[in-house]
Design a protein around this motif. Structure first.
Motif, PDB file in Angstrom:
ATOM      1  N   ARG A   1      17.496   9.707  -1.068  1.00 58.40           N
ATOM      2  CA  ARG A   1      17.731   8.531  -0.238  1.00 58.40           C
ATOM      3  C   ARG A   1      16.404   7.944   0.213  1.00 58.40           C
ATOM      4  O   ARG A   1      15.366   8.599   0.142  1.00 58.40           O
ATOM      5  CB  ARG A   1      18.616   8.858   0.952  1.00 58.40           C
ATOM      6  N   GLU A   2      16.467   6.695   0.686  1.00 57.37           N
ATOM      7  CA  GLU A   2      15.269   6.002   1.136  1.00 57.37           C
ATOM      8  C   GLU A   2      14.913   6.441   2.552  1.00 57.37           C
ATOM      9  O   GLU A   2      15.790   6.635   3.387  1.00 57.37           O
ATOM     10  CB  GLU A   2      15.482   4.480   1.129  1.00 57.37           C
ATOM     11  N   PHE A   3      13.617   6.574   2.800  1.00 57.37           N
ATOM     12  CA  PHE A   3      13.120   6.889   4.125  1.00 57.37           C
ATOM     13  C   PHE A   3      12.273   5.721   4.623  1.00 57.37           C
ATOM     14  O   PHE A   3      11.771   4.925   3.828  1.00 57.37           O
ATOM     15  CB  PHE A   3      12.295   8.179   4.095  1.00 57.37           C
ATOM     16  N   PRO A   4      12.091   5.597   5.937  1.00 58.42           N
ATOM     17  CA  PRO A   4      11.349   4.451   6.482  1.00 58.42           C
ATOM     18  C   PRO A   4       9.868   4.469   6.103  1.00 58.42           C
ATOM     19  O   PRO A   4       9.267   5.528   5.941  1.00 58.42           O
ATOM     20  CB  PRO A   4      11.501   4.607   7.994  1.00 58.42           C
ATOM     21  N   ILE A   5       9.295   3.264   5.971  1.00 58.28           N
ATOM     22  CA  ILE A   5       7.856   3.098   5.810  1.00 58.28           C
ATOM     23  C   ILE A   5       7.380   2.142   6.895  1.00 58.28           C
ATOM     24  O   ILE A   5       8.175   1.392   7.467  1.00 58.28           O
ATOM     25  CB  ILE A   5       7.474   2.572   4.409  1.00 58.28           C
TER      26      ILE A   5
ATOM     27  N   SER B   1       0.844  -1.196   0.000  1.00 55.49           N
ATOM     28  CA  SER B   1       0.000   0.000   0.000  1.00 55.49           C
ATOM     29  C   SER B   1       0.875   1.241   0.000  1.00 55.49           C
ATOM     30  O   SER B   1       2.038   1.201   0.364  1.00 55.49           O
ATOM     31  CB  SER B   1      -0.934   0.013   1.211  1.00 55.49           C
ATOM     32  N   GLY B   2       0.276   2.348  -0.435  1.00 52.13           N
ATOM     33  CA  GLY B   2       0.999   3.614  -0.469  1.00 52.13           C
ATOM     34  C   GLY B   2       1.407   3.993  -1.881  1.00 52.13           C
ATOM     35  O   GLY B   2       1.013   3.357  -2.863  1.00 52.13           O
ATOM     36  N   ASN B   3       2.215   5.041  -1.989  1.00 54.47           N
ATOM     37  CA  ASN B   3       2.631   5.553  -3.297  1.00 54.47           C
ATOM     38  C   ASN B   3       3.491   4.562  -4.066  1.00 54.47           C
ATOM     39  O   ASN B   3       3.499   4.569  -5.296  1.00 54.47           O
ATOM     40  CB  ASN B   3       3.416   6.854  -3.131  1.00 54.47           C
ATOM     41  N   ASP B   4       4.232   3.715  -3.372  1.00 51.88           N
ATOM     42  CA  ASP B   4       5.142   2.769  -4.016  1.00 51.88           C
ATOM     43  C   ASP B   4       4.551   1.364  -4.079  1.00 51.88           C
ATOM     44  O   ASP B   4       5.284   0.375  -4.113  1.00 51.88           O
ATOM     45  CB  ASP B   4       6.473   2.748  -3.262  1.00 51.88           C
ATOM     46  N   LYS B   5       3.232   1.251  -4.122  1.00 49.86           N
ATOM     47  CA  LYS B   5       2.559  -0.045  -4.133  1.00 49.86           C
ATOM     48  C   LYS B   5       3.024  -0.878  -5.321  1.00 49.86           C
ATOM     49  O   LYS B   5       3.111  -0.391  -6.445  1.00 49.86           O
ATOM     50  CB  LYS B   5       1.047   0.164  -4.219  1.00 49.86           C
ATOM     51  N   GLY B   6       3.374  -2.146  -5.042  1.00 47.06           N
ATOM     52  CA  GLY B   6       3.807  -3.060  -6.089  1.00 47.06           C
ATOM     53  C   GLY B   6       5.315  -3.147  -6.257  1.00 47.06           C
ATOM     54  O   GLY B   6       5.810  -4.064  -6.895  1.00 47.06           O
ATOM     55  N   LYS B   7       6.063  -2.221  -5.686  1.00 41.74           N
ATOM     56  CA  LYS B   7       7.520  -2.256  -5.811  1.00 41.74           C
ATOM     57  C   LYS B   7       8.100  -3.324  -4.900  1.00 41.74           C
ATOM     58  O   LYS B   7       7.565  -3.606  -3.832  1.00 41.74           O
ATOM     59  CB  LYS B   7       8.138  -0.905  -5.456  1.00 41.74           C
TER      60      LYS B   7
ATOM     61  N   SER C   1       8.187   0.320  14.535  1.00 39.02           N
ATOM     62  CA  SER C   1       7.534  -0.569  13.563  1.00 39.02           C
ATOM     63  C   SER C   1       7.725  -0.070  12.133  1.00 39.02           C
ATOM     64  O   SER C   1       6.802  -0.059  11.331  1.00 39.02           O
ATOM     65  CB  SER C   1       6.043  -0.722  13.863  1.00 39.02           C
ATOM     66  N   ARG C   2       8.937   0.350  11.815  1.00 43.77           N
ATOM     67  CA  ARG C   2       9.235   0.868  10.483  1.00 43.77           C
ATOM     68  C   ARG C   2      10.438   0.150   9.889  1.00 43.77           C
ATOM     69  O   ARG C   2      11.282  -0.365  10.616  1.00 43.77           O
ATOM     70  CB  ARG C   2       9.500   2.370  10.537  1.00 43.77           C
ATOM     71  N   VAL C   3      10.487   0.123   8.557  1.00 43.01           N
ATOM     72  CA  VAL C   3      11.598  -0.497   7.841  1.00 43.01           C
ATOM     73  C   VAL C   3      12.027   0.413   6.697  1.00 43.01           C
ATOM     74  O   VAL C   3      11.227   1.193   6.178  1.00 43.01           O
ATOM     75  CB  VAL C   3      11.219  -1.888   7.280  1.00 43.01           C
ATOM     76  N   ILE C   4      13.302   0.315   6.320  1.00 34.63           N
ATOM     77  CA  ILE C   4      13.804   1.008   5.136  1.00 34.63           C
ATOM     78  C   ILE C   4      14.000  -0.045   4.061  1.00 34.63           C
ATOM     79  O   ILE C   4      14.706  -1.031   4.267  1.00 34.63           O
ATOM     80  CB  ILE C   4      15.123   1.744   5.428  1.00 34.63           C
ATOM     81  N   VAL C   5      13.340   0.159   2.912  1.00 35.53           N
ATOM     82  CA  VAL C   5      13.399  -0.784   1.798  1.00 35.53           C
ATOM     83  C   VAL C   5      14.149  -0.122   0.651  1.00 35.53           C
ATOM     84  O   VAL C   5      13.919   1.047   0.327  1.00 35.53           O
ATOM     85  CB  VAL C   5      11.978  -1.191   1.349  1.00 35.53           C
ATOM     86  N   GLU C   6      15.039  -0.887   0.033  1.00 34.77           N
ATOM     87  CA  GLU C   6      15.873  -0.383  -1.054  1.00 34.77           C
ATOM     88  C   GLU C   6      15.011   0.043  -2.244  1.00 34.77           C
ATOM     89  O   GLU C   6      14.190  -0.727  -2.738  1.00 34.77           O
ATOM     90  CB  GLU C   6      16.838  -1.491  -1.481  1.00 34.77           C
ATOM     91  N   GLY C   7      15.160   1.303  -2.677  1.00 32.34           N
ATOM     92  CA  GLY C   7      14.449   1.815  -3.841  1.00 32.34           C
ATOM     93  C   GLY C   7      13.007   2.214  -3.596  1.00 32.34           C
ATOM     94  O   GLY C   7      12.271   2.484  -4.536  1.00 32.34           O
ATOM     95  N   VAL C   8      12.575   2.267  -2.334  1.00 33.68           N
ATOM     96  CA  VAL C   8      11.187   2.590  -2.000  1.00 33.68           C
ATOM     97  C   VAL C   8      11.167   3.818  -1.097  1.00 33.68           C
ATOM     98  O   VAL C   8      12.031   3.982  -0.244  1.00 33.68           O
ATOM     99  CB  VAL C   8      10.512   1.387  -1.296  1.00 33.68           C
ATOM    100  N   ASN C   9      10.163   4.675  -1.278  1.00 32.84           N
ATOM    101  CA  ASN C   9       9.970   5.890  -0.477  1.00 32.84           C
ATOM    102  C   ASN C   9      11.198   6.796  -0.560  1.00 32.84           C
ATOM    103  O   ASN C   9      11.737   7.244   0.443  1.00 32.84           O
ATOM    104  CB  ASN C   9       9.642   5.543   0.981  1.00 32.84           C
TER     105      ASN C   9
END
Length: 89
Positions: free
Chosen positions: A77-81, A31-37, A49-57
């Motif tokens: 740079r990536e920020f936590p989601i 879910s969110g702006n990067d849905k499907g990545k 309860s957050r994670v940093i994912v490569e190439g997302v957010n």
């Protein structure tokens, strides 16, 4: 005065939280702006309860010029989601 042993995590008020994803897991954003990545988990923040994912957010940060450099710059740079927005794949 009564000497009662209190666990160290209760003194600081920090709860132990277990997330469904760990560092280096491959996840999909659901879910969110990067849905499907898809991407690899780079860092986990269990208390928030957050994670940093490569190439997302990816966000742009404006850096001030340092003393040795003559120009400032804009870096991406990536920020936590939130961890509820990702699932293992």
């Amino acid at each position: 005065m009564c000497n009662i042993l209190i666990p160290s995590n209760m003194k600081t008020g920090i709860k132990k939280v277990k997330l469904h994803v760990k560092k280096n897991d491959t996840v999909t954003v659901i879910s969110g702006n990067d849905k499907g990545k898809m991407g690899k988990v780079l860092k986990v923040f269990p208390v928030a309860s957050r994670v940093i994912v490569e190439g997302v957010n990816i966000r742009k940060r404006h850096m001030r010029p340092l003393q040795g450099q003559t120009q400032g710059r804009i870096i991406e740079r990536e920020f936590p989601i939130h961890s509820s927005n990702v699932k293992k794949s």
